[in-house]
Structure formats: structure tokens, C-alpha cells
Design an enzyme around this catalytic site. Structure first.
Site, mmCIF file in Angstrom:
data_model
loop_
_atom_site.group_PDB
_atom_site.id
_atom_site.type_symbol
_atom_site.label_atom_id
_atom_site.label_comp_id
_atom_site.label_asym_id
_atom_site.label_seq_id
_atom_site.Cartn_x
_atom_site.Cartn_y
_atom_site.Cartn_z
ATOM 1 N N TYR A 150 0.874 -1.183 0.000
ATOM 2 C CA TYR A 150 0.000 0.000 0.000
ATOM 3 C C TYR A 150 0.902 1.221 0.000
ATOM 4 O O TYR A 150 1.765 1.362 0.873
ATOM 5 C CB TYR A 150 -0.933 0.020 1.221
ATOM 6 C CG TYR A 150 -1.808 1.247 1.229
ATOM 7 C CD1 TYR A 150 -2.806 1.409 0.261
ATOM 8 C CD2 TYR A 150 -1.628 2.259 2.161
ATOM 9 C CE1 TYR A 150 -3.603 2.552 0.240
ATOM 10 C CE2 TYR A 150 -2.420 3.404 2.153
ATOM 11 C CZ TYR A 150 -3.409 3.538 1.182
ATOM 12 O OH TYR A 150 -4.180 4.673 1.159
ATOM 13 N N ASP A 243 9.569 2.546 0.286
ATOM 14 C CA ASP A 243 8.468 3.223 0.970
ATOM 15 C C ASP A 243 8.519 2.809 2.438
ATOM 16 O O ASP A 243 8.103 1.701 2.797
ATOM 17 C CB ASP A 243 7.138 2.827 0.318
ATOM 18 C CG ASP A 243 5.945 3.485 1.013
ATOM 19 O OD1 ASP A 243 6.140 4.089 2.091
ATOM 20 O OD2 ASP A 243 4.824 3.383 0.483
ATOM 21 N N LYS A 271 3.967 9.280 8.854
ATOM 22 C CA LYS A 271 3.445 8.711 10.114
ATOM 23 C C LYS A 271 4.290 9.058 11.338
ATOM 24 O O LYS A 271 4.302 10.199 11.780
ATOM 25 C CB LYS A 271 3.273 7.201 9.957
ATOM 26 C CG LYS A 271 2.267 6.885 8.827
ATOM 27 C CD LYS A 271 1.630 5.542 8.974
ATOM 28 C CE LYS A 271 0.861 5.157 7.733
ATOM 29 N NZ LYS A 271 -0.554 5.081 7.896
#
Ligand code: PMP
Length: 438
Positions: A150, A243, A271
Site C-alpha cells: 500500500y 516506501d 506517520k
């Protein structure tokens, strides 16, 4: 249908119903089916503290969502609150650049062994920019990414299928049209055929984008495969993009790059490093980051920016509040040689081990998989009801089911969590939702 749960969340449901006309929110329809519609809503909460959240019905939950993995120290952690409050009293305006941005860039590059860093507002934005600079520098246009990853909501990465002949991503989500996917190749993660394909098509491929350990499949950690990808991309002028929006500053301050001893060309973060405020970071080698500003030059001599640059921008990039929260986060994470992360990882690993022993003995179809402090339940068939049962028993897991342990999940909280998981499993059996333990 879990009537008790529906009753427990009656204010959340009333609120959701009240605003549905005006408020378009896909989480409020996640997993919709007519038999289950009374339990289709997302928790509404305006109170959180440490490892807990409270919904607007007043129910307290152990939070395993932890801001989708953005809250590492616990909710309302006072050093982060103070850093934000302090910045609020100075300036939270954008326009001129905050002095904190340069300081943070320097510290981030030191912490992650990268050369330069740039700031954006979200992981999605960081991924978008990483692909743009990879294409700008390599002067090629195709990207390779992997099923199960994702990477946020950037259009060329949104697909559920590929063309088996060409390996090109296939249109499968309304609004993501085929022309947007025509430069995206998709492979199974870890599949050897992708390596041959990349070698064969090296002159067209700008970037290979990987989520080194996929949050949806954390037990798959294909280090040898990643090393092969590193070597192929290095030899063929292809950008390797890691990522690390979830793994960065969580598995280790240096993320998977450090853990696996693999240096990517570009790395994206988000995050945790935002300390709970919105952030996206693109870091990596000068060769690629220079596409943002032309590279290094000096006042007082004849030097000029020599790299060809592309275009990036954003009103809220380098937001002073996010910069302040991020600097404080990095300071806390790097204290004591990064011991805080090591402790959280060990605590999670011990918790997962104990749960897996319990599952094996009592509910052998259930298990937990984890990578550092990220974990997921593996819940085949009817065991999916476990999530509602956990909610009923005061454990909050969001729709995407990624769970996170934070520094605020003390041994005491984890012991309570284990009791709640065991109770929930037993109730599934007692209520006839699952027929047998085996
Ligand atoms: N990459 C990964 C690995 C992610 O997990 C996410 C978000 N869950 C993103 C990118 C996108 O980040 P954001 O939601 O901040 O856009």
C-alpha cells in the site's frame, strides 16, 4: 449480528446517521453488506490518552490503531504536546520557511544515512514526488511496484489487477483510468520473474518502488530478493525507492534500510516521524533529491544549480507545527541509542509469541503475524468476527486491521489486552459464531 455492540455504540451510530447526508466518508461503508449493516460505522471519538481512546458513547478502548501507526509514544504524549504548544506561541504561519525545516532535514539525513530530504504533507505526496524525481533523473517513464503493497492514494499505484501478458496495471477502481496506469508494471512481491523483467526492460524503467515489509503481510521479509533488486537497479540506472512510511522510525530509526543493510536511492517517510501531525518526507541520494532544487551552490562565487529540476510545491509543506513535532520525535527516538524502539519491538514480539502459543493450543486457525511493533491477526472465515468481539470488549482496531503497539502499551496494558483477546475468542465459540476450536 452483534446487538450488544450496536447498543454499546448507539451514540456513535446516531452521530454517523445524523451527518451521513453531508459527510461523505468511505470508512462508514467499509465492508458493507445488508446482513451486517447495523455494525457498519467507524468509531467516533474525541478523547484519547496514552494507549486508550474513548468513543462518544463514553466507552474506553485499548487502542491498537494508534493513528494508523502515526502515534508511537502514546496519545497526548506531553513532550510532543509541549513542542507543539511552544511552536504555537511562536509562529504557525506558512509563507516564509520555518528555520526548523533546515534543521530537521539535516537531522533526518543523519539519522537515516541519506544525503538530502524534502518535506511534504502526507505519505501519498512523498510517494508521488519520489516517482516524479525518479523519472526526471533517469529520463525514463515506467515504474514497477508489487501486489500487496500500500503506497497511499496516488493514481498510478491504485489497482487490484494487472494484464498477465504485459504486466501492466489494469483498470479496476472507478476513476483510475487505464491511461493513468499504462506506465505501471505490477508483480507479485518476491517473484523472481520480476527480476528478469526489470533486467529486460531496464531502458524503460525509471523506478522500482517497494514497501520492504508490507504492512498487509508483515511476515514476508524477502531480504535476498531486495538485495537482488538493489543490485539490478544499481547497474541499470533505475531508482530503487523504499516506501518506509510505516517501517521508517518504527522498526529502527534507520528503518528497513538499516535493518536489512540495503541503501535505497530514495526513501519515503511519514506517520511516526510527524509525532502525530501530518507529514511526508522524501529523502535519499543527492542525484535524485537535486531534481527538486537543482542541487548545491554557494553565494560569493560562480557556482550555480547544475541539476535539471522538476516541479514540486505545496501550501502546507514544512508546516511549523509539523516540523516542531517531528524534531521532538526524532530527539526522543535517538535518545539512548534508540533503546525506546528496541523495547517496543521486544514487547510486541513477546506479546505475539504468547498469543500464538495460546492460539495454537486453543484456536489453531487463528494466529498473529508481526514486524517490529506492527502486527495483524490472521482470521480465516468466521474468525473475522473476532474484530467486532474485540470492539465489544474494549479493543479498537480500524477497518484496515493493521495494529500497532506504542510506548504507552505498558506490560499492564498488554496483559489486559491478552485477557480481552482470549475472552473474545471464547465468546466466539460460546455464541456459536465458530463451531469448533479446531
Ligand atoms: N505508504 C505506506 C507504506 C503506507 O502505509 C501509507 C499509509 N498507510 C502511505 C504510503 C500513505 O500515507 P498517507 O496516508 O500519509 O498518505
Amino acid at each position: 449480528m452483534n446487538h450488544k455492540l450496536s447498543q454499546k455504540n448507539r451514540f456513535t451510530k446516531a452521530h454517523t446517521q445524523n451527518y451521513r447526508q453531508s459527510f461523505a466518508l468511505n470508512r462508514n461503508v467499509s465492508g458493507f453488506n445488508i446482513q451486517k449493516k447495523e455494525l457498519i460505522y467507524t468509531i467516533v471519538s474525541d478523547k484519547s490518552d496514552g494507549a486508550f481512546i474513548w468513543d462518544i458513547d463514553g466507552n474506553k478502548y485499548i487502542d491498537l490503531t494508534m493513528g494508523f501507526g502515526s502515534i508511537l509514544f502514546g496519545h497526548n504524549y506531553s513532550p510532543i504536546c509541549k513542542a507543539i504548544e511552544n511552536q504555537l506561541t511562536k509562529s504557525w504561519s506558512v509563507g516564509p520557511i520555518s528555520p526548523l525545516a533546515g534543521i530537521l532535514a539535516k537531522q533526518i539525513t543523519t539519522a537515516t544515512n541519506t544525503e538530502r530530504a524534502a518535506f511534504f504533507n502526507s505519505g501519498t505526496e512523498a510517494i508521488m514526488v519520489s516517482l516524479r524525481i525518479a523519472k526526471a533523473v533517469t529520463k525514463k517513464k515506467y515504474i514497477v511496484f508489487f501486489k500487496g503493497a500500500y503506497h497511499g492514494t496516488f493514481d498510478p499505484l491504485l489497482t487490484l489487477r494487472r494484464d498477465e501478458q504485459t504486466n501492466i496495471a489494469k483498470e479496476s477502481i472507478p476513476g483510475i483510468t487505464q491511461s493513468i496506469l499504462n506506465e505501471s508494471y505490477v508483480f507479485d512481491y518476491g517473484a523472481e520473474d520480476s527480476l528478469d523483467f526489470i533486467k529486460k526492460n531496464k531502458d524503460d524503467i525509471a523506478a522500482v518502488l517497494v514497501e520492504p515489509v508490507q504492512s498487509r503481510n508483515p511476515s514476508l521479509q524477502p531480504i535476498e530478493f531486495l538485495k537482488k533488486i538493489r543490485s539490478i537497479t544499481e547497474q541499470n540506472n533505475i531508482a530503487l525507492i523504499f516506501d518506509e512510511v510505516i517501517t521508517g522510525f518504527r522498526i529502527d530509526v534507520g528503518g528497513c534500510q538499516k535493518l536489512f543493510n540495503i541503501q535505497a536511492d530514495i526513501v519515503t517517510y511519514g506517520k511516526v516521524i510527524g509525532g502525530g501531525l501530518p507529514i511526508g518526507i522524501v529523502a535519499g541520494k543527492r542525484k535524485f533529491l537535486d531534481a527538486i532544487d537543482g542541487g548545491f551552490w554557494k553565494y560569493g562565487d560562480q557556482s550555480i544549480p547544475t541539476a535539471k529540476s522538476t516541479f514540486v510545491a505545496g501550501t502546507f509543506c514544512h508546516h511549523p507545527l509539523a516540523m516542531a513535532a517531528s524534531l521532538k520525535t526524532l530527539e526522543i527516538l535517538t535518545n539512548n541509542n534508540g533503546q525506546l524502539l528496541k523495547d517496543i519491538n521486544i514487547r510486541t514480539s513477546n506479546f505475539c509469541h504468547r498469543m500464538n502459543v495460546f492460539f495454537k493450543e486453543n484456536f489453531p486457525k487463528l494466529s498473529i503475524v508481526h514486524f517490529g511493533s506492527l502486527f495483524r491477526f490472521v482470521t480465516p472465515g468466521k474468525y473475522k468476527e473476532l474484530y467486532n468481539q474485540l470492539l465489544l470488549n474494549g479493543v479498537y482496531i480500524w477497518e484496515g486491521k493493521n495494529c500497532f503497539i506504542s510506548a504507552a502499551h505498558s506490560d499492564d496494558v498488554i496483559a489486559k489486552l491478552e485477557d480481552k483477546i482470549k475472552l473474545s475468542c471464547k465468546q466466539l465459540l460460546d455464541n456459536g459464531i465458530i463451531k469448533t476450536r479446531a
